[in-house]
Every structure is written in structure tokens, then in C-alpha cells.
Design an enzyme around this catalytic site. Structure first.
Site, PDB file in Angstrom:
ATOM      1  N   HIS A 130       0.873  -1.187   0.000  1.00 39.21           N
ATOM      2  CA  HIS A 130       0.000   0.000   0.000  1.00 39.21           C
ATOM      3  C   HIS A 130       0.908   1.235   0.000  1.00 39.21           C
ATOM      4  O   HIS A 130       2.026   1.187   0.514  1.00 39.21           O
ATOM      5  CB  HIS A 130      -0.839  -0.044   1.285  1.00 39.21           C
ATOM      6  CG  HIS A 130      -1.901   0.990   1.417  1.00 39.21           C
ATOM      7  ND1 HIS A 130      -1.626   2.288   1.769  1.00 39.21           N
ATOM      8  CD2 HIS A 130      -3.246   0.917   1.280  1.00 39.21           C
ATOM      9  CE1 HIS A 130      -2.764   2.971   1.835  1.00 39.21           C
ATOM     10  NE2 HIS A 130      -3.760   2.164   1.544  1.00 39.21           N
ATOM     11  N   ASP A 159       3.174  -4.370   7.990  1.00 39.87           N
ATOM     12  CA  ASP A 159       1.929  -3.613   7.878  1.00 39.87           C
ATOM     13  C   ASP A 159       0.788  -4.624   8.057  1.00 39.87           C
ATOM     14  O   ASP A 159       0.465  -5.382   7.135  1.00 39.87           O
ATOM     15  CB  ASP A 159       1.889  -2.938   6.494  1.00 39.87           C
ATOM     16  CG  ASP A 159       0.535  -2.298   6.200  1.00 39.87           C
ATOM     17  OD1 ASP A 159      -0.385  -2.421   7.028  1.00 39.87           O
ATOM     18  OD2 ASP A 159       0.410  -1.686   5.114  1.00 39.87           O
ATOM     19  N   GLN A 217      -4.512  -5.257   7.151  1.00 48.08           N
ATOM     20  CA  GLN A 217      -5.551  -6.185   6.674  1.00 48.08           C
ATOM     21  C   GLN A 217      -5.538  -7.502   7.442  1.00 48.08           C
ATOM     22  O   GLN A 217      -6.427  -8.337   7.246  1.00 48.08           O
ATOM     23  CB  GLN A 217      -5.354  -6.473   5.169  1.00 48.08           C
ATOM     24  CG  GLN A 217      -5.504  -5.267   4.271  1.00 48.08           C
ATOM     25  CD  GLN A 217      -6.939  -4.719   4.233  1.00 48.08           C
ATOM     26  OE1 GLN A 217      -7.897  -5.378   4.647  1.00 48.08           O
ATOM     27  NE2 GLN A 217      -7.092  -3.495   3.767  1.00 48.08           N
ATOM     28  N   LYS A 223     -10.303  -0.585  10.506  1.00 52.71           N
ATOM     29  CA  LYS A 223     -10.568  -1.794   9.716  1.00 52.71           C
ATOM     30  C   LYS A 223     -10.886  -2.974  10.634  1.00 52.71           C
ATOM     31  O   LYS A 223     -11.303  -4.031  10.177  1.00 52.71           O
ATOM     32  CB  LYS A 223      -9.364  -2.129   8.838  1.00 52.71           C
ATOM     33  CG  LYS A 223      -9.084  -1.074   7.769  1.00 52.71           C
ATOM     34  CD  LYS A 223      -7.976  -1.517   6.855  1.00 52.71           C
ATOM     35  CE  LYS A 223      -7.306  -0.374   6.141  1.00 52.71           C
ATOM     36  NZ  LYS A 223      -8.039   0.145   4.989  1.00 52.71           N
ATOM     37  N   CYS A 253      -4.754   2.415  -3.553  1.00 55.73           N
ATOM     38  CA  CYS A 253      -3.517   2.960  -2.969  1.00 55.73           C
ATOM     39  C   CYS A 253      -2.352   2.015  -3.175  1.00 55.73           C
ATOM     40  O   CYS A 253      -1.523   1.814  -2.259  1.00 55.73           O
ATOM     41  CB  CYS A 253      -3.689   3.271  -1.476  1.00 55.73           C
ATOM     42  SG  CYS A 253      -4.895   4.551  -1.163  1.00 55.73           S
TER      43      CYS A 253
END
Ligand SMILES: Cc1ncc(COP(=O)(O)O)c(C=O)c1O
Length: 412
Positions: A125, A203, A206, A229, A369
Site C-alpha cells: 500500500h 503492515d 488487513q 478496519k 492505494c
């Protein structure tokens, strides 16, 4: 018939937004990778905090201020427990973007030197690309990319070869790709980075919402994620960091609360985690995130993962029944998180999203993104359907129906 498995969750009723109607139709929300919907318990925790316990934190000695302190500190403990981390090394940020920037500024500027390399992957991202571009430009370092294969996966051998070059200061990668859905072997990647003397950053934007994540077991130096999220409010994210690194770093932002003492010309820094939380933080939002992770823990993250895996398998199966629809990413649901990005021959992804939107089906279209990844895939954009704990096979059926109708309109 849609699959009904034991692991299936039936929690839509916990999420008040699903009472809404759009043009008389039920809301079919398949954009959870962009942001999740919020259960009543989170909305209530946020409102209850503002209604009854609102005061600034870490300043007041009166009982109301102590309640606010307890709520904020309690939220941190809950969040740390949820991800297998220590509260002192769990820093609240605005979102994952700020968490990654914190590392790029506070760790990167002191530890990435001329001639070093920062290694990321082609599936990142922008939040995990642009901070490293800026850092590398400033430090005269090189930004290198691990390539993805035709299934949107990276190779551990390629990682090993990059690390063997001996110049990699930091490796940063997504736990789960927001476009391909790929689940990366993060523990193995972090271990290899460590063995090569490189620092690792994951990261987890998700991953945390949809699978068990134990940051201690994964062993990365930094693990960042975002609250909105993961059923939490917007405006709150998390950075977990290795204590020795956080201790050795200079602050990212400076001001109130992050200091121990201030003189006319200098200041000393507060203990962790306050050292990285300058100014009044997102108190009510952190409380909301505490309620969100408690709700997720109550569902059981193994169950959440099984639920989303099943829905993803069903989504892949149903999409494969439509001619001209091409999903990207790993072919099996076992190797991917709860989302599928796809293209439809003869239709622009924005037209796809707009058309299904007319039937009340919310999906995302665009570059998500991840423009460098779009270039690797040879497309400008994709459509993306993503599930959450509240999603049901019927949501996927509604998408497929709307897609089939849309293709007819386009004469495909
Ligand atoms: C993998 C990944 N990283 C980073 C982000 C950025 O999240 P935020 O905007 O909450 O910082 C996203 C959000 O789309 C994401 O999916």
C-alpha cells in the site's frame, strides 16, 4: 446453494448500519478492506465514554480524570493482549499510516545511512511505500522491491538473495495484501531479516481484523495496524515495537505528555509508550478500539478467520462462474485473506462498482492505494470485494447477481 459451515458467524444484527435501506434494498457491504462497519458495543463504548467519563488524561487528579486515565490505559492493555504484545510497547497512533511514518522518521533517520537499502515488496500500500521513498531520498539510500509471481506471492529465496547483498537496513512488508489478498509468511520473513541484521516492519492493516495475530510469536521489530478496519473507530491506529528499538529512538512528534521534564533549552523524554504519544491523544477512539478487540476476541479470531476463509472460497467460486471475470492473487482461499480483486473484460472497474452499487452492493474500484502493484498487474485499476465478520454468502450472491445484470447492460 451457499455453503453453511459450523464456523459461520451470524452477527449482522450486532451492526446497526445493516438496518439501513438503500432504495428499498438491504445494504450489501463488501468493502470491509477499506473500512469495517462498527458493532453497537463499539458505538456505545465511544458514546458512553464521552457521555460519562470525558476528561483529559494523565493530567488531572480529580476522580473524573482518573476514570478517563483508567479507560485509556485499559484500552491499551486490551489492545496489547489481543495482539500478544506488551502495553508499554503498544503505541497509539492516528492510523497505520502514521505508525509507519513514525518508524520511518524516528528509527529510519537515525539508522538508515548512505548506501543502505530499504527492501519492500511490489504489493505494498502507498502507506508502506512513500515513507520509505522519502527516507531513502533523504538518506541517499536505495529502495528495492521484492517481486511478486503470477499468483501475487513473493519468494523466500528472493528475499534471502536480497538480504545476502548485505546492505539491507530494513525490510517492510504487508501481512495481508489489500489488493491480492496474499497472506505473507511474515514470521519466516521477520526471522530471515533478523538473521541478516536487518530490522523488520509489518503492515498488519488487513491481517489484524481477520486472523489471529500474535506479534510476539511473529517476531517482527515493528508491527503496525489500524483500528477502523478492525471494527474500531477511525482516528486510532497501533504501533507495536521491540522495546530496545523504541528505547533507543528519538521521539517522532514533540510536545505535551511525551516529555519527562522541559527546561528553557532542552527536554528529556517520558517512558514508553508516552514518549511516542505527544499531545492529547484520541482518547474516546482508543476506548472504542478496546471495545472492538474485546468483541473480536469474544467471537474468537480462529473462528473469524474460518468464516472469512469460507466466504472468500465462495466468492472465488462464484466469480469463476462468470465469463470474462479475472480475479488476481493466489488461487486458493487458504493462501489469501477475505478479499478478491478482479477485472471484468470490457468494463472499467469504476463502471463495475457503479453498476453493482445501484443494487445496493458496495464494492471498491480503483488502484487501492497500490499504484506500483497495478503496474505489475498490467492494469490501471481493479474492482475489489472484501468481507467482514458480518458478511454472509447471500451478500456474495447479491454481488454476483448484480454483476451478471451489469454485464447484460453492457452487452457482454
Ligand atoms: C495494507 C494496508 N496498509 C495501509 C493502509 C492504510 O490505512 P490507514 O489509512 O488507516 O492508515 C491500508 C488501508 O487501506 C491497507 O489496506
Amino acid at each position: 446453494m451457499p455453503p453453511v459451515a459450523e464456523s459461520s458467524l451470524q452477527v449482522k444484527a450486532d451492526f446497526p448500519i445493516f438496518k439501513r435501506r438503500f432504495g428499498g434494498r438491504e445494504l450489501v457491504y463488501l468493502d470491509s478492506a477499506a473500512t469495517s462497519q462498527k458493532p453497537e458495543v463499539v458505538i456505545e463504548a465511544l458514546a458512553e465514554h464521552l457521555r460519562k467519563h470525558n476528561a483529559n488524561i494523565h493530567r488531572g487528579v480529580y476522580p473524573l480524570a482518573q476514570e478517563a486515565d483508567a479507560a485509556y490505559d485499559g484500552a491499551r492493555r486490551r489492545v496489547a493482549e489481543f495482539t500478544g504484545a506488551e502495553p508499554e510497547t503498544t503505541i497509539f497512533t492516528k492510523n497505520v499510516t502514521e505508525a509507519i511514518n513514525l518508524v520511518a522518521y524516528a528509527w529510519g533517520r537515525a539508522n538508515v545511512h548512505r548506501g543502505d537499502a530499504v527492501l519492500i515488496t511490489q504489493m505494498e500500500h502507498h502507506a508502506n511505500i512513500v515513507p520509505w521513498q522519502i527516507l531513502c531520498r533523504e538518506r541517499e539510500a536505495t529502495l528495492r522491491y521484492l517481486e511478486i509471481d503470477e499468483h501475487g506471492e513473493i519468494s523466500l529465496d528472493a528475499l534471502q538473495a536480497e538480504l545476502a547483498r548485505g546492505d539491507v537496513a530494513l525490510v517492510a512488508f504487508a501481512h495481508v495484501s489489500n489488493v491480492l489478498g496474499t497472506i505473507n509468511p511474515v514470521a519466516e520473513m521477520a526471522a530471515r531479516a533478523r538473521a541478516a541484521g536487518a530490522v523488520s516492519l509489518i503492515d498488519g492493516a488487513q491481517a489484524v481484523p481477520q486472523m489471529p495475530v500474535d506479534v510476539e510469536a511473529i517476531g517482527a521489530d515493528f508491527y503496525a495496524w489500524t483500528g477502523h478496519k478492525a471494527l474500531g473507530p477511525t482516528g486510532v491506529g497501533v504501533l507495536h515495537g521491540r522495546r530496545e528499538l523504541l528505547d533507543s529512538m528519538e521521539p517522532f512528534l514533540a510536545g505535551g505528555d511525551m516529555i519527562s521534564s522541559v527546561d528553557f533549552q532542552s527536554a528529556t523524554w517520558n517512558e514508553l509508550p508516552a514518549k511516542f504519544e505527544a499531545g492529547t491523544p484520541m482518547i474516546a477512539e482508543a476506548v472504542g478500539l478496546g471495545a472492538a478487540v474485546e468483541y473480536l476476541a469474544g467471537l474468537g479470531m480462529e473462528r473469524v478467520r474460518a468464516h472469512e476463509r469460507e466466504l472468500t472460497a465462495y466468492l472465488l467460486e462464484r466469480l469463476s462462474q462468470l465469463s470474462g471475470v479475472r480475479p488476481v492473487g493466489p488461487p486458493e482461499a487458504d493462501r489469501r485473506g477475505g478479499l478478491v480483486s478482479f477485472t471484468v473484460e470490457g468494463m472499467h472497474p469504476h463502471d463495475v462498482a457503479e453498476l453493482v452499487g445501484r443494487s445496493g452492493v458496495c464494492i471498491r474500484a480503483g488502484h487501492h492505494c497500490a499504484q506500483p502493484l497495478m503496474r505489475c498487474l498490467g492494469v490501471g485499476a481493479t474492482a475489489r470485494a472484501s468481507v467482514g465478520v458480518y458478511s454472509q454468502p447471500a451478500d456474495i450472491d447479491a454481488l454476483i447477481e448484480a454483476l451478471a445484470a451489469g454485464r447484460e447492460i453492457f452487452g457482454l
